[in-house]
Design a protein around this motif. Structure first.
Motif, PDB file in Angstrom:
ATOM      1  N   MET A 276       0.966  -1.293   0.200  1.00 50.56           N
ATOM      2  CA  MET A 276      -0.040  -0.193  -0.117  1.00 50.56           C
ATOM      3  C   MET A 276       1.076   1.098  -0.131  1.00 50.56           C
ATOM      4  N   PRO A 277       0.200   2.398  -0.678  1.00 51.73           N
ATOM      5  CA  PRO A 277       1.006   4.026  -1.404  1.00 51.73           C
ATOM      6  C   PRO A 277       0.788   4.429  -0.057  1.00 51.73           C
ATOM      7  N   LEU A 278       2.297   4.840   1.058  1.00 52.37           N
ATOM      8  CA  LEU A 278       1.604   6.042   2.173  1.00 52.37           C
ATOM      9  C   LEU A 278       0.010   6.891   1.999  1.00 52.37           C
ATOM     10  N   GLY A 279       0.601   7.699   0.248  1.00 53.36           N
ATOM     11  CA  GLY A 279      -0.502   8.176   0.394  1.00 53.36           C
ATOM     12  C   GLY A 279      -2.164   7.997   0.251  1.00 53.36           C
ATOM     13  N   TYR A 280      -2.320   6.286   0.246  1.00 52.33           N
ATOM     14  CA  TYR A 280      -3.566   5.605  -0.190  1.00 52.33           C
ATOM     15  C   TYR A 280      -3.615   5.676   1.485  1.00 52.33           C
TER      16      TYR A 280
END
Length: 307
Positions: free
Chosen positions: A232-236
């Motif tokens: 999972m990307p941090l922005g998500y």
């Protein structure tokens, strides 16, 4: 918000974003290093009681939501004890590369804490977001609580995972459909994130939400942990926190997933760590610095949404 650091393993208290706040009086440090060996992987009842007695004075009767950092994901089972203090019905939203849903053994351990949380009368549901791990490969053989998934007490949304081979019949829910001997999961990596968050909020059955974040849900480019990591990307993750905080009352937040050297005094916990952890690697200073950067981003997000 109220910010506290349970200093079990020196994994977070010495980090710049947290040390700075401790020094400035903007965060409370609870010294629990003497309890770490009895809390890591599997918690003893005595160590849990000792920790609870140290946390109570730190609360000081405050009604503000508390954000707690406590180091390695080896201690993720502390979530159940933190949520036990919540008054009124609550839904736990759980970001993790692992479902932590093991039914056996029925102890307070980092792989089974979701079941301990579901035993609390105020916990209506646990929503787990982000797993990519092998816990979903033949989950029945790993004592997964698939009955709770089938009846909606656990909603599990992998970030990306192949269908799980099963023998039982579990029907279909919002997070999977069963076809023959396989559970076909929704892969969030392939979905519109904003649309999923709208759906998530609508399906939460309570006004209050507890957020628990294990940074192993993130990829190695964002975090350095004691466990295998997700994608999972941090922005998500930050977008999810903001969306949930805007739509529900945040009862509390806890964050783990910082790397620390496992230390044990007994062969039982040492054996569990040896077999459960991926091959031990000593991280570089640059890798550890990612955790500080992520924690800074998380604290900034919490300060925005809880102000």
């Amino acid at each position: 918000m109220r910010l506290q650091i349970i200093d079990l393993d020196a994994g977070v208290a010495a980090q710049e974003p947290l040390r700075r706040r401790i020094d400035a009086g903007a965060a409370t440090r609870i010294d629990a290093a003497d309890l770490a060996c009895r809390l890591r992987i599997v918690a003893s009842r005595g160590a849990l009681q000792s920790l609870a007695s140290r946390l109570k004075p730190a609360a000081g009767g405050s009604s503000e939501p508390c954000v707690t950092f406590y180091g390695s994901g080896d201690f993720h089972h502390l979530t159940a004890g933190l949520v036990a203090a919540v008054e009124g019905d609550v839904t736990i939203v759980h970001f993790d590369n692992h479902p932590d849903w093991v039914r056996f053994p029925a102890t307070v351990n980092c792989g089974a804490w979701v079941n301990r949380a579901l035993e609390l009368p105020q916990v209506r549901k646990v929503v787990t977001i982000g797993p990519c791990s092998d816990d979903l490969v033949r989950p029945e053989l790993q004592f997964a609580n698939l009955d709770a998934v089938a009846d909606g007490r656990i909603a599990l949304f992998p970030w990306r995972h192949a269908p799980s081979r099963v023998w039982g019949r579990y029907g279909a829910t919002a997070s999977y459909r069963q076809q023959g001997g396989h559970l076909h999961w929704r892969n969030l990596a392939d979905e519109d994130w904003d649309a999923f968050l709208d759906e998530l909020v609508a399906a939460i059955p309570t006004r209050a939400v507890w957020l628990t974040i294990d940074k192993d849900v993130l990829g190695p480019q964002d975090a350095c942990t004691n466990w295998d990591q997700g994608q999972m990307p941090l922005g998500y993750l930050l977008a999810a926190v903001e969306r949930l905080a805007g739509a529900r009352a945040i009862a509390g937040i806890d964050v783990c997933g910082d790397w620390s050297q496992p230390r044990f005094r007994d062969p039982f916990r040492a054996g569990l760590a040896f077999f459960d952890h991926p091959k031990a690697v000593t991280p570089t200073p640059d890798a550890l610095a990612r955790n500080g950067a992520v924690n800074e981003a998380l604290i900034g997000c919490f300060e925005r949404v809880l102000s």
